[in-house]
Design an enzyme around this catalytic site. Structure first.
Site, PDB file in Angstrom:
ATOM      1  N   LYS A 131       1.065  -1.360   0.090  1.00  0.00           N
ATOM      2  CA  LYS A 131       0.057  -0.150   0.016  1.00  0.00           C
ATOM      3  C   LYS A 131       1.041   1.047   0.224  1.00  0.00           C
ATOM      4  O   LYS A 131       0.658   2.343  -0.510  1.00  0.00           O
ATOM      5  CB  LYS A 131      -0.844   0.166   1.075  1.00  0.00           C
ATOM      6  CG  LYS A 131      -1.995  -0.948   1.087  1.00  0.00           C
ATOM      7  CD  LYS A 131      -2.751  -1.384   2.255  1.00  0.00           C
ATOM      8  CE  LYS A 131      -3.842  -2.295   1.928  1.00  0.00           C
ATOM      9  NZ  LYS A 131      -4.480  -2.971   3.266  1.00  0.00           N
TER      10      LYS A 131
ATOM     11  N   GLN B 156      -5.114  -1.422   9.271  1.00  0.00           N
ATOM     12  CA  GLN B 156      -4.799  -2.853   8.881  1.00  0.00           C
ATOM     13  C   GLN B 156      -5.357  -3.932   9.750  1.00  0.00           C
ATOM     14  O   GLN B 156      -4.948  -4.083  10.993  1.00  0.00           O
ATOM     15  CB  GLN B 156      -3.446  -3.290   8.390  1.00  0.00           C
ATOM     16  CG  GLN B 156      -3.052  -4.421   7.929  1.00  0.00           C
ATOM     17  CD  GLN B 156      -3.465  -4.437   6.416  1.00  0.00           C
ATOM     18  OE1 GLN B 156      -3.383  -3.478   5.531  1.00  0.00           O
ATOM     19  NE2 GLN B 156      -3.987  -5.784   6.068  1.00  0.00           N
TER      20      GLN B 156
ATOM     21  N   ASP C 299     -10.903   2.747   3.397  1.00  0.00           N
ATOM     22  CA  ASP C 299     -11.080   1.584   3.237  1.00  0.00           C
ATOM     23  C   ASP C 299     -12.727   1.345   3.116  1.00  0.00           C
ATOM     24  O   ASP C 299     -13.182   0.133   2.741  1.00  0.00           O
ATOM     25  CB  ASP C 299     -10.911   0.578   4.470  1.00  0.00           C
ATOM     26  CG  ASP C 299      -9.875  -0.366   4.040  1.00  0.00           C
ATOM     27  OD1 ASP C 299      -9.785  -0.539   2.924  1.00  0.00           O
ATOM     28  OD2 ASP C 299      -9.345  -1.050   5.179  1.00  0.00           O
TER      29      ASP C 299
END
Ligand code: NDP
Length: 306
Positions: free
Chosen positions: A52, A96, A119
């Site tokens: 990422k 995460q 997200d």
């Protein structure tokens, strides 16, 4: 031969489209910024986070990785997230998953301010998805819709079957397909006669985490098959069984010690489907691409561009 839906190509196209948007924001003095919070040291999560950060770097998006120890408490992590919410240099915050057991994951995800939810999984943004309102969408489901759109696979009026009902893949992709006017069925571990339901699908999306479980008798001839599963097989016998003793796959296993397999049987899908996403190289590359899309879109909203 079926059409192979090439996620790497779409990822590259999306990145090329994002680049001028990032440059325009940087020229205004408001480059996009993404914080990635990685708690503890899980090797798998570290690889995801590294990828990422690399994607941000390639595009010129500012990134900051925050790496609290695995012993952090819910209250301490909440304080970290609240600090990130306040930072004007950040448009997106990604926590995460999975988090350590002592941390209340739902509270942490809810603490991310919805405008910075890169997200697309904050309950407010899930509500916006249900209502058909604009907002960041969950990355993997949004990537799946990009595949269908960019390969001009018709969705309206089609029968779509989604196997898996997770909050990050199954449920949101079902809603996105519904908004595109598919007739959608969601399956899960209690579904009776899964194969018969799957065989009704013009578009079959599988996100269950069971290596090669969707064999030929689950697939309607001519269907479009989207395989979200990512299962690492580290038994040579299992690789030999799934790939029917393919010398190439066994050689690949011997070199690397494991082989990545989706939830759909990789040989059967070629015989039955009209189009499919391979594993690797299908849905996988799009998840990070859509994270970048969400971050840039948030930065544009902040800068008043859209
Ligand atoms: P979850 O484990 O959260 O959900 C799995 C779902 O599959 C559940 O709804 C479960 O049903 C259902 N399921 C499990 N076994 C069966 C079965 N035998 N029959 C029918 N349904 C079943 O998984 P995720 O959604 O997080 O991920 C799914 C897969 O996708 C994994 O392999 C993961 O690694 C991969 N993935 C890939 C991404 C990418 O970028 N390519 C991103 C995210 C995930 P129930 O609810 O009843 O338990």
């Amino acid at each position: 031969m079926p059409l192979i839906l090439d996620g790497n190509r779409i990822r590259d196209d999306i990145k090329s489209e994002l680049k001028p948007r990032v440059e325009a924001l940087a020229a205004q003095g408001a480059p996009p910024g993404l914080a990635v919070v990685l708690v503890g040291n899980s090797p798998a999560s570290e690889i995801y986070v590294r990828n990422k950060i690399k994607a941000c770097h390639d595009l010129g998006i500012y990134s900051d990785s925050i790496t609290p120890p695995g012993t952090i408490s819910t209250e301490e992590l909440l304080a970290t997230v609240r600090d990130l919410n306040q930072r004007p240099d950040l448009d997106g915050i990604l926590v995460q998953l999975p988090l350590p057991r002592q941390v209340d994951t739902k509270r942490i995800l809810e603490a991310v301010t919805p405008a910075k939810d890169a997200d697309g999984i904050h309950p407010c943004n899930v509500g916006r998805l249900v209502a058909g309102l604009p907002g960041p969408r969950a990355c993997t489901p949004a990537g799946i819709l990009e595949v269908l759109r960019r390969y001009q696979i018709p969705v309206a009026g089609k029968r779509a079957v989604v196997v898996g009902r997770s909050d990050i893949v199954g449920k949101p992709v079902a809603l996105l397909l519904l908004h595109e006017h598919a007739t959608v069925t969601i399956c899960h571990s209690r579904t009776t006669d899964l194969a018969a339901v799957c065989r009704e699908a013009d578009i079959l999306v599988v996100a269950m985490g069971k290596a090669a479980m969707i064999t030929g008798d689950f697939i309607r001839p001519g269907a479009t098959v989207i395989d979200v599963g990512m299962n690492r097989i580290d038994s040579r016998d299992e690789v030999a069984r799934i790939f029917r003793n393919s010398p190439e796959k066994l050689a690949s296993f011997d070199r690397r010690g494991s082989v990545l397999v989706g939830d759909v049987h990789p040989l059967d899908v070629v015989e039955k489907a009209a189009a499919y996403t391979p594993v690797p190289g299908g849905v996988g590359p799009l998840t990070i691409a859509m994270l970048m899309v969400n971050t840039v879109a948030a930065a544009e909203r902040r800068a008043g561009v859209c």
